[in-house]
Design a protein around this motif. Structure first.
Motif, PDB file in Angstrom:
ATOM      1  N   GLU A   8      14.884  -6.519  -0.797  1.00 27.00           N
ATOM      2  CA  GLU A   8      15.890  -5.482  -1.300  1.00 27.00           C
ATOM      3  C   GLU A   8      15.145  -5.109  -2.419  1.00 27.00           C
ATOM      4  O   GLU A   8      15.431  -5.721  -3.296  1.00 27.00           O
ATOM      5  N   ASP A   9      15.229  -3.702  -2.538  1.00 25.47           N
ATOM      6  CA  ASP A   9      14.704  -3.157  -3.872  1.00 25.47           C
ATOM      7  C   ASP A   9      15.874  -2.607  -4.971  1.00 25.47           C
ATOM      8  O   ASP A   9      15.742  -2.049  -5.947  1.00 25.47           O
ATOM      9  N   GLU A  10      17.333  -2.649  -4.208  1.00 22.07           N
ATOM     10  CA  GLU A  10      18.355  -2.169  -5.271  1.00 22.07           C
ATOM     11  C   GLU A  10      19.052  -3.373  -5.595  1.00 22.07           C
ATOM     12  O   GLU A  10      19.734  -4.139  -5.187  1.00 22.07           O
ATOM     13  N   PRO A  11      18.921  -3.496  -7.296  1.00 23.59           N
ATOM     14  CA  PRO A  11      19.201  -4.545  -7.859  1.00 23.59           C
ATOM     15  C   PRO A  11      20.968  -4.896  -7.516  1.00 23.59           C
ATOM     16  O   PRO A  11      21.228  -5.982  -7.503  1.00 23.59           O
ATOM     17  N   GLY A  12      21.654  -3.728  -7.420  1.00 22.00           N
ATOM     18  CA  GLY A  12      23.088  -3.995  -6.889  1.00 22.00           C
ATOM     19  C   GLY A  12      23.371  -4.941  -5.853  1.00 22.00           C
ATOM     20  O   GLY A  12      24.247  -5.738  -5.877  1.00 22.00           O
ATOM     21  N   HIS A  29      16.523 -16.628  -1.710  1.00 19.77           N
ATOM     22  CA  HIS A  29      15.326 -16.118  -2.433  1.00 19.77           C
ATOM     23  C   HIS A  29      15.291 -14.615  -2.361  1.00 19.77           C
ATOM     24  O   HIS A  29      15.000 -14.084  -1.330  1.00 19.77           O
ATOM     25  N   ALA A  30      15.398 -13.940  -3.510  1.00 17.97           N
ATOM     26  CA  ALA A  30      15.362 -12.552  -3.388  1.00 17.97           C
ATOM     27  C   ALA A  30      13.703 -11.847  -3.928  1.00 17.97           C
ATOM     28  O   ALA A  30      13.377 -12.399  -4.715  1.00 17.97           O
ATOM     29  N   ALA A  31      13.515 -10.908  -3.268  1.00 14.45           N
ATOM     30  CA  ALA A  31      12.375 -10.231  -3.672  1.00 14.45           C
ATOM     31  C   ALA A  31      12.752  -8.824  -3.619  1.00 14.45           C
ATOM     32  O   ALA A  31      13.243  -8.131  -2.875  1.00 14.45           O
ATOM     33  N   LEU A  32      12.235  -8.067  -4.767  1.00 15.81           N
ATOM     34  CA  LEU A  32      12.516  -6.570  -5.047  1.00 15.81           C
ATOM     35  C   LEU A  32      11.600  -5.614  -4.579  1.00 15.81           C
ATOM     36  O   LEU A  32      11.619  -4.355  -4.439  1.00 15.81           O
ATOM     37  N   ASP A  33      10.391  -6.232  -3.805  1.00 17.05           N
ATOM     38  CA  ASP A  33       9.298  -5.112  -3.326  1.00 17.05           C
ATOM     39  C   ASP A  33       9.022  -5.794  -2.100  1.00 17.05           C
ATOM     40  O   ASP A  33       8.922  -7.080  -1.611  1.00 17.05           O
ATOM     41  N   GLY A  34       8.185  -4.929  -1.173  1.00 20.84           N
ATOM     42  CA  GLY A  34       7.743  -5.414   0.288  1.00 20.84           C
ATOM     43  C   GLY A  34       6.704  -6.591   0.081  1.00 20.84           C
ATOM     44  O   GLY A  34       6.620  -7.467   1.029  1.00 20.84           O
ATOM     45  N   ASP A  35       5.652  -6.350  -0.678  1.00 23.36           N
ATOM     46  CA  ASP A  35       4.584  -7.443  -0.910  1.00 23.36           C
ATOM     47  C   ASP A  35       5.081  -8.942  -1.214  1.00 23.36           C
ATOM     48  O   ASP A  35       4.747  -9.876  -0.510  1.00 23.36           O
ATOM     49  N   SER A  36       5.674  -8.945  -2.202  1.00 21.30           N
ATOM     50  CA  SER A  36       6.163 -10.344  -2.775  1.00 21.30           C
ATOM     51  C   SER A  36       7.192 -10.702  -1.539  1.00 21.30           C
ATOM     52  O   SER A  36       7.418 -12.006  -1.543  1.00 21.30           O
ATOM     53  N   GLY A  37       7.973  -9.855  -1.108  1.00 13.65           N
ATOM     54  CA  GLY A  37       9.061 -10.060   0.146  1.00 13.65           C
ATOM     55  C   GLY A  37       8.202 -10.743   1.053  1.00 13.65           C
ATOM     56  O   GLY A  37       8.575 -11.962   1.592  1.00 13.65           O
ATOM     57  N   LEU A  38       7.070 -10.295   1.236  1.00 14.48           N
ATOM     58  CA  LEU A  38       6.445 -10.550   2.778  1.00 14.48           C
ATOM     59  C   LEU A  38       5.661 -12.104   2.621  1.00 14.48           C
ATOM     60  O   LEU A  38       6.132 -13.234   3.330  1.00 14.48           O
ATOM     61  N   GLU A  39       5.378 -12.269   1.166  1.00 14.57           N
ATOM     62  CA  GLU A  39       4.875 -13.433   0.810  1.00 14.57           C
ATOM     63  C   GLU A  39       6.016 -14.623   0.700  1.00 14.57           C
ATOM     64  O   GLU A  39       5.720 -15.827   1.192  1.00 14.57           O
ATOM     65  N   LEU A  40       7.191 -14.126   0.339  1.00 14.05           N
ATOM     66  CA  LEU A  40       8.326 -15.272   0.416  1.00 14.05           C
ATOM     67  C   LEU A  40       8.703 -15.625   1.796  1.00 14.05           C
ATOM     68  O   LEU A  40       8.908 -16.682   2.167  1.00 14.05           O
ATOM     69  N   MET A  54      13.649   0.735   3.644  1.00 15.29           N
ATOM     70  CA  MET A  54      13.023   1.329   2.389  1.00 15.29           C
ATOM     71  C   MET A  54      12.607   0.408   1.163  1.00 15.29           C
ATOM     72  O   MET A  54      13.607   0.419   0.422  1.00 15.29           O
ATOM     73  N   LEU A  55      11.475   0.447   1.143  1.00 19.27           N
ATOM     74  CA  LEU A  55      11.045  -0.539   0.057  1.00 19.27           C
ATOM     75  C   LEU A  55       9.734   0.100  -0.735  1.00 19.27           C
ATOM     76  O   LEU A  55       9.014   0.463   0.033  1.00 19.27           O
ATOM     77  N   PRO A  56       9.567  -0.281  -2.053  1.00 15.24           N
ATOM     78  CA  PRO A  56       8.425   0.083  -2.763  1.00 15.24           C
ATOM     79  C   PRO A  56       7.335  -0.829  -2.140  1.00 15.24           C
ATOM     80  O   PRO A  56       7.663  -2.117  -1.925  1.00 15.24           O
ATOM     81  N   GLY A  57       6.145  -0.591  -2.177  1.00 14.53           N
ATOM     82  CA  GLY A  57       4.996  -1.397  -1.522  1.00 14.53           C
ATOM     83  C   GLY A  57       5.176  -1.478   0.160  1.00 14.53           C
ATOM     84  O   GLY A  57       5.369  -0.508   0.629  1.00 14.53           O
ATOM     85  N   ARG A  58       4.887  -2.609   0.669  1.00 10.76           N
ATOM     86  CA  ARG A  58       5.021  -2.653   1.982  1.00 10.76           C
ATOM     87  C   ARG A  58       6.204  -2.288   2.513  1.00 10.76           C
ATOM     88  O   ARG A  58       7.282  -2.821   2.003  1.00 10.76           O
ATOM     89  N   GLY A  60       9.637  -1.923   5.227  1.00  7.27           N
ATOM     90  CA  GLY A  60      10.258  -3.088   6.013  1.00  7.27           C
ATOM     91  C   GLY A  60       9.743  -3.147   7.337  1.00  7.27           C
ATOM     92  O   GLY A  60       9.870  -3.950   7.978  1.00  7.27           O
ATOM     93  N   SER A  61       9.495  -1.945   7.884  1.00  7.54           N
ATOM     94  CA  SER A  61       8.886  -1.987   9.473  1.00  7.54           C
ATOM     95  C   SER A  61       7.527  -2.693   9.175  1.00  7.54           C
ATOM     96  O   SER A  61       7.387  -3.473  10.337  1.00  7.54           O
ATOM     97  N   GLU A  62       6.646  -2.541   8.559  1.00  9.32           N
ATOM     98  CA  GLU A  62       5.582  -3.349   8.371  1.00  9.32           C
ATOM     99  C   GLU A  62       5.756  -4.915   8.459  1.00  9.32           C
ATOM    100  O   GLU A  62       5.158  -5.634   8.798  1.00  9.32           O
ATOM    101  N   ILE A  63       6.666  -5.073   7.240  1.00 12.50           N
ATOM    102  CA  ILE A  63       7.087  -6.628   7.327  1.00 12.50           C
ATOM    103  C   ILE A  63       7.419  -7.129   8.412  1.00 12.50           C
ATOM    104  O   ILE A  63       7.120  -8.152   9.163  1.00 12.50           O
ATOM    105  N   LEU A  64       8.539  -6.484   9.359  1.00  9.77           N
ATOM    106  CA  LEU A  64       8.981  -6.782  10.628  1.00  9.77           C
ATOM    107  C   LEU A  64       7.883  -7.109  11.586  1.00  9.77           C
ATOM    108  O   LEU A  64       7.755  -7.868  12.392  1.00  9.77           O
ATOM    109  N   SER A  65       6.804  -6.165  11.579  1.00 10.40           N
ATOM    110  CA  SER A  65       5.867  -6.759  12.633  1.00 10.40           C
ATOM    111  C   SER A  65       4.791  -7.608  12.198  1.00 10.40           C
ATOM    112  O   SER A  65       4.333  -8.532  12.985  1.00 10.40           O
ATOM    113  N   GLU A  66       4.474  -7.961  10.936  1.00 12.71           N
ATOM    114  CA  GLU A  66       3.911  -8.865  10.308  1.00 12.71           C
ATOM    115  C   GLU A  66       4.576 -10.317  10.670  1.00 12.71           C
ATOM    116  O   GLU A  66       4.091 -11.005  11.136  1.00 12.71           O
TER     117      GLU A  66
END
Ligand code: CA
Length: 226
Positions: A8-12, A29-40, A54-58, A60-66
């Motif tokens: 999730e990219d919204e810090p709040g 474990h939190a990630a603020l962008d798509g690429d590090s999120g997928l890695e985690l 809606m994320l910077p980088g990769r 959410g839909s791409e992460i879902l299919s990965e």
């Protein structure tokens, strides 16, 4: 402890969800962008993913299919903004276990997470992982460090039996019964022949070697190096 990855990219929202779920007994474990999120999310010990679309980088839909390809069975709860729902959620239904529209109450997210974890625990294991090998028992598909390994039906059953019993000595008779399904003539060399096929097919792939050790006059052992 149950491990949850929050992408999730919204810090709040990250702050509010992390505090709430941690108080509920989860490790977040939190990630603020798509690429590090997928890695985690692809790390070994992850029980559930909470994913913003809606994320910077990769995205959410791409992460879902990965994740659907690499970690089928890992539950993903999608967070969407109002307005994204109509367009996107239909397409997400296949990949996401559940979704929540923002803003949402923490109690609601907590309840959805617990429901998904219960469902995941009750589902029978459909994949086996060992030493870089990954067997999908439903699709009957094998990859070794991500590379597809083409096996015949018997080779697949033999490898699945070895992986279920990694580290144990298996006699030829036990293997014959489990894989060929009947009390075969113990003089047959089917097991030896098929172990040879498997070794050959697994030798050329993956970073970690797969070892099926021959124990003279006793049988075989699939070495669980991982
Ligand atoms: Ca976002």
């Amino acid at each position: 402890m149950t491990q949850i990855v929050l992408i999730e990219d919204e810090p709040g929202i990250v702050d509010f969800v992390t505090r709430g779920l941690t108080a509920g007994g989860f490790q977040v474990h939190a990630a603020l962008d798509g690429d590090s999120g997928l890695e985690l999310a692809l790390r070994e010990r992850v029980d559930l993913v909470v994913l913003d679309l809606m994320l910077p980088g990769r995205s959410g839909s791409e992460i879902l299919s990965e994740l659907a390809g690499q970690r089928p069975g890992l539950p993903v709860i999608v967070l969407t903004a109002r307005g994204e729902v109509e367009d996107r959620v239909n397409g997400l239904r296949d990949g996401a276990a559940d979704y929540l529209v923002k803003p949402f109450a923490l109690a609601e997210l907590d309840a959805r997470i617990r429901a998904q974890l219960r469902a995941a625990r009750q589902a029978p294991a459909t994949t086996l992982h060992r030493a870089g090998l990954r067997l999908d028992l439903l699709a009957r598909r094998v990859t070794h460090d991500g590379e597809l390994v083409r096996l015949t039906a018997t080779e697949f059953d033999l490898l699945a039996y070895f992986m279920h019993n990694a580290g144990q000595v298996l006699t030829r008779q036990q293997i014959l019964r489990a894989v060929w399904g009947y009390d075969h003539d113990p003089a047959t060399n089917n097991v030896d022949v098929y172990v040879g096929y498997l070794r050959r097919k697994l030798a050329g792939t993956g970073r970690e070697p797969v070892r099926i050790t021959t124990l003279r006059s006793r049988g075989y052992r699939f070495e669980d190096a991982a």
